[in-house]
Every structure is written in C-alpha cells, then in structure tokens.
Design a protein around this motif. Structure first.
Motif, mmCIF file in Angstrom:
data_model
loop_
_atom_site.group_PDB
_atom_site.id
_atom_site.type_symbol
_atom_site.label_atom_id
_atom_site.label_comp_id
_atom_site.label_asym_id
_atom_site.label_seq_id
_atom_site.Cartn_x
_atom_site.Cartn_y
_atom_site.Cartn_z
ATOM 1 N N LEU A 191 0.834 -1.197 0.000
ATOM 2 C CA LEU A 191 0.000 0.000 0.000
ATOM 3 C C LEU A 191 0.873 1.253 0.000
ATOM 4 C CD1 LEU A 191 -2.828 1.289 0.180
ATOM 5 C CD2 LEU A 191 -2.627 1.142 2.678
ATOM 6 N N SER A 192 1.963 1.204 0.758
ATOM 7 C CA SER A 192 2.892 2.341 0.793
ATOM 8 C C SER A 192 3.503 2.604 -0.572
ATOM 9 C CB SER A 192 3.998 2.096 1.822
ATOM 10 O OG SER A 192 3.487 2.102 3.136
ATOM 11 N N VAL A 193 3.675 1.553 -1.372
ATOM 12 C CA VAL A 193 4.209 1.731 -2.724
ATOM 13 C C VAL A 193 3.331 2.681 -3.526
ATOM 14 C CG1 VAL A 193 4.603 0.569 -4.940
ATOM 15 C CG2 VAL A 193 5.382 -0.502 -2.814
ATOM 16 N N THR A 194 2.012 2.484 -3.457
ATOM 17 C CA THR A 194 1.098 3.291 -4.272
ATOM 18 C C THR A 194 0.757 4.630 -3.633
ATOM 19 O OG1 THR A 194 -0.875 2.247 -3.316
ATOM 20 C CG2 THR A 194 0.084 1.214 -5.274
ATOM 21 N N GLU A 195 0.874 4.733 -2.310
ATOM 22 C CA GLU A 195 0.499 5.980 -1.638
ATOM 23 C C GLU A 195 1.684 6.912 -1.411
ATOM 24 O OE1 GLU A 195 -1.705 5.030 1.905
ATOM 25 O OE2 GLU A 195 -3.565 4.794 0.762
ATOM 26 N N ASP A 196 2.856 6.354 -1.143
ATOM 27 C CA ASP A 196 4.013 7.184 -0.795
ATOM 28 C C ASP A 196 5.274 6.840 -1.575
ATOM 29 O OD1 ASP A 196 2.529 8.341 1.479
ATOM 30 O OD2 ASP A 196 2.814 6.367 2.384
ATOM 31 N N TYR A 205 -5.665 7.621 -6.197
ATOM 32 C CA TYR A 205 -6.713 6.772 -6.757
ATOM 33 C C TYR A 205 -7.836 6.594 -5.733
ATOM 34 C CZ TYR A 205 -8.598 3.369 -10.015
ATOM 35 O OH TYR A 205 -9.397 2.730 -10.929
ATOM 36 N N PRO A 206 -9.106 6.628 -6.168
ATOM 37 C CA PRO A 206 -10.233 6.575 -5.223
ATOM 38 C C PRO A 206 -10.384 5.265 -4.463
ATOM 39 C CG PRO A 206 -11.014 6.534 -7.493
ATOM 40 C CD PRO A 206 -9.560 6.856 -7.545
ATOM 41 N N ILE A 207 -9.738 4.200 -4.950
ATOM 42 C CA ILE A 207 -9.745 2.919 -4.249
ATOM 43 C C ILE A 207 -8.331 2.641 -3.772
ATOM 44 C CG2 ILE A 207 -9.994 0.404 -4.546
ATOM 45 C CD1 ILE A 207 -12.178 0.952 -6.560
ATOM 46 N N PHE A 229 -14.876 1.011 -12.499
ATOM 47 C CA PHE A 229 -15.663 2.214 -12.753
ATOM 48 C C PHE A 229 -16.356 2.276 -14.101
ATOM 49 C CE2 PHE A 229 -12.396 3.628 -9.646
ATOM 50 C CZ PHE A 229 -13.269 3.866 -8.601
ATOM 51 N N SER A 230 -16.189 1.290 -14.965
ATOM 52 C CA SER A 230 -16.909 1.329 -16.237
ATOM 53 C C SER A 230 -18.370 0.981 -16.002
ATOM 54 C CB SER A 230 -16.292 0.336 -17.230
ATOM 55 O OG SER A 230 -16.560 -0.985 -16.815
#
Length: 429
Positions: free
Chosen positions: A337-342, A352-354, A413-414
C-alpha cells in the motif's frame, strides 16, 4: 481463442479413430485446440434414392446432426478491449517522445479463483487477415505473433520483493519494525558487490517496499538463502506450469547450487530468473488472497450450442497453499500500500479513489533500456483482482502505471462492470 485448420496426414489415424472425415477442420491452437472435443459436433446422415440413371428420386435425413457445445471464456470483453487500447496508446506515446518502449503485455486475474479476466498483448494482429499477412508478421522483428502475456519470459525485477518479504517473515528471519542500514554497496559476498540505487540509511520493510531498496532485500536474500527463496517462488507459481488451457511458458527458474553466493542476492531483487506476465499476475493473486495458489484458467463454463444447458461449470482449482500468517500478510500488504500511496507507484495511483497495493519493478536488459513492470491488487481491504503489466524497454517501473490505472478503471468504474455480470466471449468452431 486460437485457430482451426485441416487435419495433417501424420495425425489422420488418430482423428479417424474418433470418427472424423479427412476433410474436417480441427482446432490447431488456443481454446479451439483445447476445446475440440466439446466444440466439435456430430455429422448427420442423408439417405438418397436414385434411379438406374443416377438421378436422385428422394432424400431422407436418417441421422440428425448434433451441434457442438459452446465454450464460455472468463474474459471480460470490455476490460480486454480497454487494456489492449491502453497498451497500444502507451507504447506509441512513449515512442513519440523518444522512448524505447516497443511492446508489452498485461494480465488480470480474479484473486479468489485464478480466472483470467483479460490477457492483452501489443503489438497484435487481425486474425481475419492472418493468412494473407502471415509472412510479414513472422518476419516482423517485434514479433506480433508472440503471445507475450502467456509466453513472453521476462526478468521481473523488484516485483519479486513481496515474495521475499513473505519468506523472511514466515521463517522468523525478519521482525516487523526492524531496520537494515542501507549504505548503498552490499559487501557480504565477494562475487557480487552490487549497489542500491540510493542511500537510504536505516530502513524497515514498509519503507523498503515503498522505496524499492535493493540493499534491504540483499540482506533478506542472504538471510533466507537461495534454496529456500527458490522453493517459495515455486509455491507462488513462478517457474512452474500455470495450468492454463492454452500454450504457455514455464518461465526460467534457476536452480541454485548453494545458499552462499552473489546469485542469492540477485534472486532477491528479481534478476537471473524470468517469468511470464501470467505467472507474475497469479503470484500476486496468491499473495493477496492469503496464500491460496489457484490454477490459472480461461474457462468459465461449457454449455449447449443454444446456451440453455450447462454441462460443466469451471470451478476454482487449488494447486497448493503458501503458508502466510495474518501478521505476515498484514505487514507485506501494508508495504505494498505504501508503494502506491508514498512510494514508487505514487505518481499514477497516489490519489486513486480505491486503495491499491502494488509493486513497481525495473528489470535490466543487456544493451537496451530496462523493462518496466507494475503489479497490483485491489481493493486493498478486500482484494478482488490482481494485475500485472510488463512494458518492454519502458525504462522505469512507473512507466507501466498508466496501463494499470486504465485496467483498474475498466474493472471498477466502467458502466459495464457497474451494471453487474460481465458477458464472456463465446468461442464457436
């Protein structure tokens, strides 16, 4: 989906035993080949009455023909199309800016079944004109006929690090919160003195995943040893057959001779070994679901020609179980999770919303730009989908991020997915 073609002379005896006529068409590759026994119908018979001069007096159907069954695939056609378009757009955009990316592949899998949602390649070709363009396609240096998603074999770089973290935690060779002092150059082995990309100083697992610290994972690799690392890779489905119904590659899993060499360090950062995008995606699915390794599959179900009767509904097929404790899973997922957030994936997925867990990777290619890799699972709290993207010569792990985002958008989201069930492709001989 594959191709159909004539029965070759060397195969005729086998097909003859099964009741085929010499001029029948049969599945030659892909699902057409795998599903031949289902897709093939049974010929009917007509009895003719003729007079002395050979004129037909009457004809009667004395044996009704039986239509073949229908094979329903797990592929989501809208996500497949979206992913295909994203691959093409990304490669062309990179090339227009002087980049070296030339090809790529992307795969998405349902976390709790191993069912393949999409498997896209670039470049590709029009199957309707395959015959007339075959010579040109065969001689194209970028090899558009290669199914990179299932048969392309790539070093996977830092995307292997979550598996290394699992091995270290499960074997009590690392405790959560412990720091390793990254001084760039790792000097433990005389035959391999590689450097981390940065000087990180004291760094724990969470930050090591987020910043992709090679030094930290050199140390984890040394503690674990090459033999045990190789065993974990196999458990995650790397370097072994995926079981998918069409032709795929096992990849390359080097068998180490011992634990104590520089090869151990390279194993721990995704070098020397090489795997397919499908294997990479299924490994992330196995990790995200807590360790259940499913056979990868393209088959949703087998039904009657009119789709009214279900003969076989493909059930998830568990291959093995990787022992991953709740504490280990929590620590590794938090790092991803830290990879994508920080961390290294923040540029494309930071807002990203998710919530998404992920890992970027760059894999060295001699004489060329590095391959760009990105793997993710989502949603973070209750994972449904795993994704892997490989962008050949994309230069950095983040370069594949836009494709990952497009795939997540298509799934979550489609309008197609928001309405409910996806309609799989139907394959008919």
């Amino acid at each position: 989906i594959g191709t159909v073609g004539p029965i070759f002379a060397e195969d005729w005896d086998e097909y003859k035993k099964k009741g085929y006529s010499y001029n029948d068409k049969v599945g030659k590759s892909g699902i057409e080949k795998w599903g031949e026994e289902y897709l093939r119908g049974t010929d009917g018979e007509i009895t003719y009455r003729i007079d002395n001069e050979g004129n037909i007096i009457s004809s009667t159907v004395t044996k009704e023909p039986v239509a073949g069954k229908t094979v329903m695939l797990t592929l989501d056609k809208k996500m497949q199309r979206s992913t295909q378009d994203s691959l093409e757009r990304t490669v062309k955009e990179q090339q227009s800016k002087g980049g070296t990316a030339r090809a790529g592949a992307a795969v998405a899998i349902h976390i709790n079944s191993g069912k393949i949602i999409c498997a896209a390649n670039y470049p590709t070709y029009d199957s309707a004109t395959l015959g007339q363009n075959y010579d040109k396609l065969v001689n194209d240096p970028v090899k558009p006929l290669t199914d990179r998603a299932f048969q392309g074999v790539y070093p996977i770089g830092s995307t292997i690090k979550p598996a290394v973290a699992v091995a270290a935690l499960q074997n009590n060779l690392y405790r959560v919160g412990e720091t390793v002092n990254c001084v760039m150059t790792y000097n433990y082995f005389n035959d391999y003195k590689h450097k981390c990309m940065h000087y990180h100083g004291p760094i724990n697992l969470n930050n090591a995943l987020a910043k992709s610290c090679n030094y930290f994972f050199f140390e984890m690799g040394r503690r674990i040893g090459a033999l045990r690392l190789t065993d974990y890779y196999k458990q995650f489905g790397l370097g072994v057959a995926t079981g998918v119904e069409v032709d795929d590659s096992k990849g390359i899993l080097k068998q180490p001779k011992s634990n104590g060499s520089g090869d151990t360090l390279q194993f721990a950062i995704g070098q020397l070994n090489a795997f397919t995008p499908l294997q990479l995606c299924n490994y992330i699915a196995t990790l995200a679901n807590g360790g259940t390794h499913y056979r990868a599959s393209l088959i949703s179900k087998i039904v009657s020609y009119d789709i009214a009767t279900v003969y076989n509904e493909g059930e998830p097929d568990e291959v093995n179980k990787v022992e991953i404790s709740e504490a280990t899973l929590k620590a590794v997922k938090e790092g991803m999770l830290s990879v994508t957030e920080d961390g290294t994936g923040r540029a494309t997925l930071g807002n990203y919303p998710i919530k998404v867990g992920g890992k970027t990777g760059t894999a060295q290619v001699e004489g060329k730009a590095d391959h760009s890799l990105f793997v993710v699972f989502a949603p973070y709290e209750n994972p449904e989908i795993a994704i892997s993207v490989v962008l050949e010569n994309g230069a950095s792990g983040a370069a594949a991020g836009g494709i990952v985002k497009d795939m997540l958008d298509a799934y979550f989201f489609s309008n197609y997915n928001a309405e409910g069930a996806a309609v799989p492709f139907t394959v008919l001989s």
